[in-house]
Write a protein that holds these residues in place. Structure first.
Motif, mmCIF file in Angstrom:
data_model
loop_
_atom_site.group_PDB
_atom_site.id
_atom_site.type_symbol
_atom_site.label_atom_id
_atom_site.label_comp_id
_atom_site.label_asym_id
_atom_site.label_seq_id
_atom_site.Cartn_x
_atom_site.Cartn_y
_atom_site.Cartn_z
ATOM 1 N N VAL A 313 0.828 -1.201 0.000
ATOM 2 C CA VAL A 313 0.000 0.000 0.000
ATOM 3 C C VAL A 313 0.866 1.257 0.000
ATOM 4 N N ILE A 314 1.896 1.266 0.825
ATOM 5 C CA ILE A 314 2.773 2.437 0.919
ATOM 6 C C ILE A 314 3.644 2.568 -0.326
ATOM 7 N N ALA A 315 4.161 1.439 -0.807
ATOM 8 C CA ALA A 315 5.022 1.478 -1.996
ATOM 9 C C ALA A 315 4.264 1.933 -3.233
ATOM 10 N N ASP A 316 2.975 1.600 -3.344
ATOM 11 C CA ASP A 316 2.181 2.033 -4.499
ATOM 12 C C ASP A 316 2.032 3.545 -4.541
ATOM 13 N N LEU A 317 2.081 4.179 -3.369
ATOM 14 C CA LEU A 317 1.965 5.643 -3.320
ATOM 15 C C LEU A 317 3.318 6.317 -3.472
ATOM 16 N N ASP A 318 4.354 5.720 -2.901
ATOM 17 C CA ASP A 318 5.706 6.294 -2.980
ATOM 18 C C ASP A 318 6.702 5.156 -2.818
ATOM 19 N N SER A 319 7.236 4.689 -3.933
ATOM 20 C CA SER A 319 8.137 3.545 -3.906
ATOM 21 C C SER A 319 9.455 3.860 -3.203
ATOM 22 N N GLY A 320 9.789 5.127 -3.078
ATOM 23 C CA GLY A 320 11.029 5.503 -2.422
ATOM 24 C C GLY A 320 10.900 5.722 -0.930
ATOM 25 N N LEU A 321 9.692 5.582 -0.397
ATOM 26 C CA LEU A 321 9.459 5.823 1.031
ATOM 27 C C LEU A 321 9.817 4.573 1.830
ATOM 28 N N SER A 322 10.644 4.744 2.837
ATOM 29 C CA SER A 322 11.079 3.612 3.654
ATOM 30 C C SER A 322 10.034 3.301 4.726
ATOM 31 N N VAL A 323 9.687 2.029 4.836
ATOM 32 C CA VAL A 323 8.813 1.568 5.912
ATOM 33 C C VAL A 323 9.712 1.096 7.047
#
Length: 473
Positions: A313-323
């Protein structure tokens, strides 16, 4: 013994390096290592211990009756002999009682802590932590991201609700802010520090923390709207005990505008399961923006594949955002108990070692007594003594020392429980230091271990052949 201890320490260090999660504290980037200074100190201590405790038997051996030894006469073995040996074993028993009672306290405390209800859903809730501020998100872009990630998280198969919050329960991090009632003067005397959590609409539904009065946050509570907050029951009772807190106002230090209370939430645990109820303020995330927080999603069933779903879900919005972290609230609760579990395990290990040392001392005394009086036992057997009588004789000799140690240990532990009870109680949950159950269980365990330690020497005494024993003279 020191050499074997060094080998064991080296093995345990390698074990910790392979499984760093065994410890609640970080062990450094290079991993754990044996410290030369500590090793030198412990090796020196082991040598000194061997020398000091070897002096008494060495002095006794130096005073041996030469003529008696030449004649191979048996050493007199009256009841008054070996008082130092018996005293040391009694001291071992006493110290093991103290260690075992302490282990029992912390074990029961851990059991009571685990049974405490956290006040929020755990088994069906998953969380994923992100830091969008580090990636350059401003307020508008960040709020848009929150809206989109919450909407997409609700669309995950099996998801019931989703929300965002700066802090998740029992995460160990909480922001405290100074606040005072609107009717009070803004003096330092009136300031109070209260934990504050910034949450999005739907947070209470997602965590299953019920609202007992008022309403939840919604899109009306934006940056341009009057400041509002939801408080917990403890804060409501503490600040407005005689009236409804709904509609009441308070101010944070440094702010001129008052914040209106629009709801009251049920109390829940914030920093630890064992904490006492304390005031807590919830602020709307869309009104007071925060760029660090956690996506919280509640499912109909325990989320077995939550990690992959939330990351997608997070990667679909911003693939560069670290979880930063994906876990369930069940795992969060378990993580909050890591320190307590480690402390309980450590004290339990010390108690077990003390018990083993006491058992070895009891066995040594019983075995030495049997060896010293082999001829006497043979004479008794030749004169008609029964094996059961010899068994009882050895047990009585050994258990007398055990009982003396038990009494001393119980007295010492009782002193700690009574006179240091307030200090000890701060470390315990759901158990009093003076609780008799722990003392009774400890005495039974040590008494059983002592009987087992005496069993083999006593059995050997009951099976002595009188003819072989008499030939020793």
């Amino acid at each position: 013994g020191g050499a074997l201890g060094l080998m064991l320490a080296s093995w345990l260090v390698r074990l910790l390096a392979a499984t760093p999660d065994l410890l609640p504290l970080p062990i450094g980037d290079t991993g754990p290592a044996l410290d030369p200074a500590v090793l030198g100190f412990t090796m020196l201590l082991s040598l000194i211990t061997g020398v000091v405790f070897g002096l008494a038997p060495a002095l006794q051996a130096s005073r041996t009756d030469v003529i008696g030894a030449i004649k191979q006469e048996a050493m007199p073995a009256g009841e008054g002999r070996g008082w130092l040996r018996k005293s040391l074993v009694a001291a071992q028993v006493a110290l093991s009682i103290v260690s075992l009672v302490g282990a029992g306290w912390f074990l029961r405390s851990l059991g009571a802590t685990v049974e405490i209800a956290p006040g929020f859903a755990t088994d069906t809730v998953a969380i994923a932590t992100v830091n969008i501020g580090r990636e350059g998100y401003d307020r508008d872009r960040g709020l848009t991201f929150y809206d989109q990630v919450i909407e997409r998280a609700r669309a995950i198969p099996g998801a019931v609700s989703a929300a965002f919050a700066e802090n998740v329960p029992l995460a160990g991090v909480q922001i405290n802010r100074s606040m005072f009632l609107e009717t009070e003067d803004t003096t330092s005397r009136d300031l109070r520090l209260v934990p504050v959590n910034y949450v999005s609409p739907g947070y209470f539904e997602t965590t299953a923390i019920p609202l007992v009065a008022g309403r939840d946050f919604d899109r009306r509570d934006s940056v341009n709207a009057p400041p509002v907050a939801i408080i917990n029951e403890t804060m409501a009772k503490q600040f407005w005990p005689d009236r409804s807190p709904i509609g009441q106002r308070f101010r944070f230090f440094g702010e001129d505008t008052g914040t209106e209370v629009i709801g009251v939430a049920r109390d829940s645990k914030v920093t630890g399961l064992a904490e006492e109820p304390a005031p807590l303020i919830y602020e709307p995330l869309y009104q007071d923006y925060r760029s660090f927080g956690s996506l919280i999603v509640r499912f109909t069933q325990p989320p077995t594949s939550a990690s992959a779903s939330l990351r997608k879900v997070i990667a679909d919005l911003d693939s560069g955002l670290s979880v930063l972290d994906v876990r369930t609230l069940d795992q969060q609760v378990e993580a909050s108990l890591t320190g307590q579990r480690s402390l309980t395990g450590l004290i339990g290990i010390f108690g077990t070692i003390a018990l083993l040392l006491a058992a070895s001392g009891i066995y040594g005394v019983a075995s030495f007594w049997v060896g010293l009086r082999t001829r006497e036992i043979g004479v008794r057997m030749a004169l008609g003594a029964r094996p059961a009588g010899m068994l009882a004789l050895v047990l009585r000799q050994s258990m007398t020392v055990v009982l003396a140690g038990l009494l001393i240990g119980l007295a010492l532990t009782g002193f700690i429980a009574i006179f240091l009870g307030s200090q000890v109680s701060t470390l315990l949950v759901g158990v009093r230091p003076t609780d008799p159950g722990t003392f009774v269980a400890t005495v039974l365990v040590l008494f059983l271990v002592a009987l087992l330690a005496c069993a083999w020497p006593a059995r050997r005494a009951s099976r002595i052949d009188p003819l072989i024993a008499l030939r020793q003279d």
